[in-house]
Design a protein around this motif. Structure first.
Motif, mmCIF file in Angstrom:
data_model
loop_
_atom_site.group_PDB
_atom_site.id
_atom_site.type_symbol
_atom_site.label_atom_id
_atom_site.label_comp_id
_atom_site.label_asym_id
_atom_site.label_seq_id
_atom_site.Cartn_x
_atom_site.Cartn_y
_atom_site.Cartn_z
ATOM 1 N N ALA A 145 0.838 -1.206 0.000
ATOM 2 C CA ALA A 145 0.000 0.000 0.000
ATOM 3 C C ALA A 145 0.871 1.255 0.000
ATOM 4 O O ALA A 145 0.581 2.221 -0.723
ATOM 5 C CB ALA A 145 -0.936 -0.007 1.210
ATOM 6 N N ALA A 146 1.942 1.255 0.783
ATOM 7 C CA ALA A 146 2.844 2.407 0.811
ATOM 8 C C ALA A 146 3.523 2.577 -0.542
ATOM 9 O O ALA A 146 3.675 3.702 -1.038
ATOM 10 C CB ALA A 146 3.887 2.234 1.919
ATOM 11 N N GLY A 147 3.935 1.479 -1.143
ATOM 12 C CA GLY A 147 4.562 1.542 -2.458
ATOM 13 C C GLY A 147 3.624 2.087 -3.509
ATOM 14 O O GLY A 147 4.000 2.905 -4.350
ATOM 15 N N ARG A 148 2.369 1.663 -3.442
ATOM 16 C CA ARG A 148 1.383 2.162 -4.396
ATOM 17 C C ARG A 148 1.134 3.651 -4.189
ATOM 18 O O ARG A 148 0.973 4.409 -5.139
ATOM 19 C CB ARG A 148 0.070 1.396 -4.300
ATOM 20 C CG ARG A 148 -0.877 1.791 -5.414
ATOM 21 C CD ARG A 148 -2.134 0.936 -5.414
ATOM 22 N NE ARG A 148 -2.822 0.987 -6.677
ATOM 23 C CZ ARG A 148 -3.378 2.055 -7.207
ATOM 24 N NH1 ARG A 148 -3.295 3.212 -6.586
ATOM 25 N NH2 ARG A 148 -4.016 2.008 -8.367
ATOM 26 N N LYS A 149 1.125 4.075 -2.931
ATOM 27 C CA LYS A 149 0.948 5.496 -2.629
ATOM 28 C C LYS A 149 2.109 6.306 -3.216
ATOM 29 O O LYS A 149 1.908 7.359 -3.824
ATOM 30 C CB LYS A 149 0.873 5.698 -1.118
ATOM 31 C CG LYS A 149 0.644 7.123 -0.697
ATOM 32 C CD LYS A 149 0.507 7.227 0.821
ATOM 33 C CE LYS A 149 0.269 8.656 1.249
ATOM 34 N NZ LYS A 149 0.154 8.756 2.720
ATOM 35 N N GLY A 150 3.329 5.815 -3.046
ATOM 36 C CA GLY A 150 4.490 6.489 -3.608
ATOM 37 C C GLY A 150 4.469 6.494 -5.122
ATOM 38 O O GLY A 150 4.778 7.505 -5.760
ATOM 39 N N LEU A 151 4.092 5.351 -5.708
ATOM 40 C CA LEU A 151 4.011 5.261 -7.162
ATOM 41 C C LEU A 151 2.961 6.217 -7.711
ATOM 42 O O LEU A 151 3.181 6.902 -8.705
ATOM 43 C CB LEU A 151 3.703 3.822 -7.577
ATOM 44 C CG LEU A 151 3.585 3.538 -9.064
ATOM 45 C CD1 LEU A 151 4.855 3.913 -9.802
ATOM 46 C CD2 LEU A 151 3.246 2.066 -9.277
ATOM 47 N N THR A 152 1.824 6.298 -7.053
ATOM 48 C CA THR A 152 0.759 7.213 -7.479
ATOM 49 C C THR A 152 1.233 8.658 -7.403
ATOM 50 O O THR A 152 1.002 9.443 -8.331
ATOM 51 C CB THR A 152 -0.500 7.003 -6.617
ATOM 52 O OG1 THR A 152 -0.942 5.647 -6.791
ATOM 53 C CG2 THR A 152 -1.611 7.951 -7.009
ATOM 54 N N ALA A 153 1.909 9.011 -6.317
ATOM 55 C CA ALA A 153 2.450 10.370 -6.194
ATOM 56 C C ALA A 153 3.464 10.650 -7.301
ATOM 57 O O ALA A 153 3.488 11.748 -7.873
ATOM 58 C CB ALA A 153 3.100 10.561 -4.819
ATOM 59 N N ALA A 154 4.276 9.649 -7.621
ATOM 60 C CA ALA A 154 5.269 9.818 -8.685
ATOM 61 C C ALA A 154 4.600 10.043 -10.035
ATOM 62 O O ALA A 154 5.012 10.914 -10.807
ATOM 63 C CB ALA A 154 6.187 8.596 -8.745
ATOM 64 N N VAL A 155 3.563 9.268 -10.318
ATOM 65 C CA VAL A 155 2.840 9.438 -11.586
ATOM 66 C C VAL A 155 2.236 10.831 -11.661
ATOM 67 O O VAL A 155 2.338 11.509 -12.689
ATOM 68 C CB VAL A 155 1.743 8.358 -11.750
ATOM 69 C CG1 VAL A 155 0.814 8.684 -12.916
ATOM 70 C CG2 VAL A 155 2.374 6.984 -11.947
ATOM 71 N N ASP A 156 1.633 11.278 -10.572
ATOM 72 C CA ASP A 156 0.977 12.588 -10.564
ATOM 73 C C ASP A 156 1.967 13.744 -10.685
ATOM 74 O O ASP A 156 1.622 14.807 -11.191
ATOM 75 C CB ASP A 156 0.134 12.751 -9.295
ATOM 76 C CG ASP A 156 -1.081 11.832 -9.300
ATOM 77 O OD1 ASP A 156 -1.465 11.321 -10.374
ATOM 78 O OD2 ASP A 156 -1.649 11.621 -8.205
ATOM 79 N N ALA A 157 3.208 13.534 -10.235
ATOM 80 C CA ALA A 157 4.183 14.620 -10.253
ATOM 81 C C ALA A 157 5.136 14.571 -11.457
ATOM 82 O O ALA A 157 5.786 15.563 -11.758
ATOM 83 C CB ALA A 157 5.007 14.591 -8.956
ATOM 84 N N PHE A 158 5.225 13.440 -12.124
ATOM 85 C CA PHE A 158 6.201 13.269 -13.205
ATOM 86 C C PHE A 158 5.867 14.181 -14.383
ATOM 87 O O PHE A 158 4.736 14.220 -14.846
ATOM 88 C CB PHE A 158 6.207 11.812 -13.676
ATOM 89 C CG PHE A 158 7.324 11.467 -14.618
ATOM 90 C CD1 PHE A 158 8.641 11.470 -14.196
ATOM 91 C CD2 PHE A 158 7.053 11.116 -15.925
ATOM 92 C CE1 PHE A 158 9.674 11.130 -15.061
ATOM 93 C CE2 PHE A 158 8.070 10.767 -16.799
ATOM 94 C CZ PHE A 158 9.383 10.775 -16.370
ATOM 95 N N SER A 159 6.879 14.902 -14.860
ATOM 96 C CA SER A 159 6.611 15.835 -15.963
ATOM 97 C C SER A 159 7.756 15.957 -16.959
ATOM 98 O O SER A 159 7.661 16.753 -17.886
ATOM 99 C CB SER A 159 6.290 17.223 -15.400
ATOM 100 O OG SER A 159 7.411 17.727 -14.693
ATOM 101 N N ASP A 160 8.810 15.165 -16.783
ATOM 102 C CA ASP A 160 9.971 15.322 -17.658
ATOM 103 C C ASP A 160 10.334 13.984 -18.300
ATOM 104 O O ASP A 160 10.975 13.142 -17.665
ATOM 105 C CB ASP A 160 11.156 15.860 -16.870
ATOM 106 C CG ASP A 160 12.320 16.248 -17.759
ATOM 107 O OD1 ASP A 160 12.301 15.927 -18.968
ATOM 108 O OD2 ASP A 160 13.256 16.869 -17.240
ATOM 109 N N PRO A 161 9.954 13.772 -19.553
ATOM 110 C CA PRO A 161 10.225 12.486 -20.201
ATOM 111 C C PRO A 161 11.705 12.211 -20.434
ATOM 112 O O PRO A 161 12.065 11.109 -20.833
ATOM 113 C CB PRO A 161 9.468 12.591 -21.525
ATOM 114 C CG PRO A 161 9.298 14.039 -21.774
ATOM 115 C CD PRO A 161 9.235 14.694 -20.417
ATOM 116 N N LYS A 162 12.569 13.172 -20.163
ATOM 117 C CA LYS A 162 14.011 12.942 -20.308
ATOM 118 C C LYS A 162 14.558 12.094 -19.158
ATOM 119 O O LYS A 162 15.653 11.578 -19.243
ATOM 120 C CB LYS A 162 14.767 14.264 -20.381
ATOM 121 C CG LYS A 162 14.475 15.062 -21.651
ATOM 122 C CD LYS A 162 15.292 16.321 -21.701
ATOM 123 C CE LYS A 162 14.601 17.331 -20.817
ATOM 124 N NZ LYS A 162 15.188 18.661 -20.825
#
Length: 120
Positions: free
Chosen positions: A66-83
């Motif tokens: 659950a913690a990993g999914r929370k972190g992954l979700t936050a990462a998806v929502d914040a990710f903005s640089d395809p480089k």
């Protein structure tokens, strides 16, 4: 779909880094399903990390998932640089999502009385 769900539907396969980037392009273009596809398609490496940590603490594996999914979700929502690389190769280090996941693992461990170092 709820953010605290840890088991992806059966039709979600692990994504390669290239597939993840493709889904990000869809997400940024306005496709709301792409977000869930990225999350579910990257849960396999979180499960692998949790399996590797098994028996190293009294914290249940489900709590780490659950913690990993929370972190992954936050990462998806914040990710903005395809480089930058989003997903890890063999470990949670050296990628954007890994930092967010490790942060949540560290917070979980700290909440259970474990001392740990994290990037936060």
């Amino acid at each position: 779909m709820k953010d605290n769900q840890t088991t992806p539907p059966a039709n979600f396969e692990p994504l390669t880094e290239e597939e993840t980037q493709s889904h990000f392009e869809k997400l940024w273009a306005g496709d709301p399903l792409a977000r869930d596809q990225i999350i579910h398609g990257n849960m396999h490496w979180i499960r692998r990390a949790v399996d590797e940590m098994d028996n190293q603490s009294t914290i249940p594996a489900e709590a780490f998932l659950a913690a990993g999914r929370k972190g992954l979700t936050a990462a998806v929502d914040a990710f903005s640089d395809p480089k930058h690389r989003f997903s890890p190769n063999d470990h949670l280090q050296g990628c954007y999502a890994g930092w967010w996941v490790m942060l949540q693992f560290s917070k979980l461990a700290h909440a259970h009385g474990y001392a740990c170092n994290h990037a936060g």
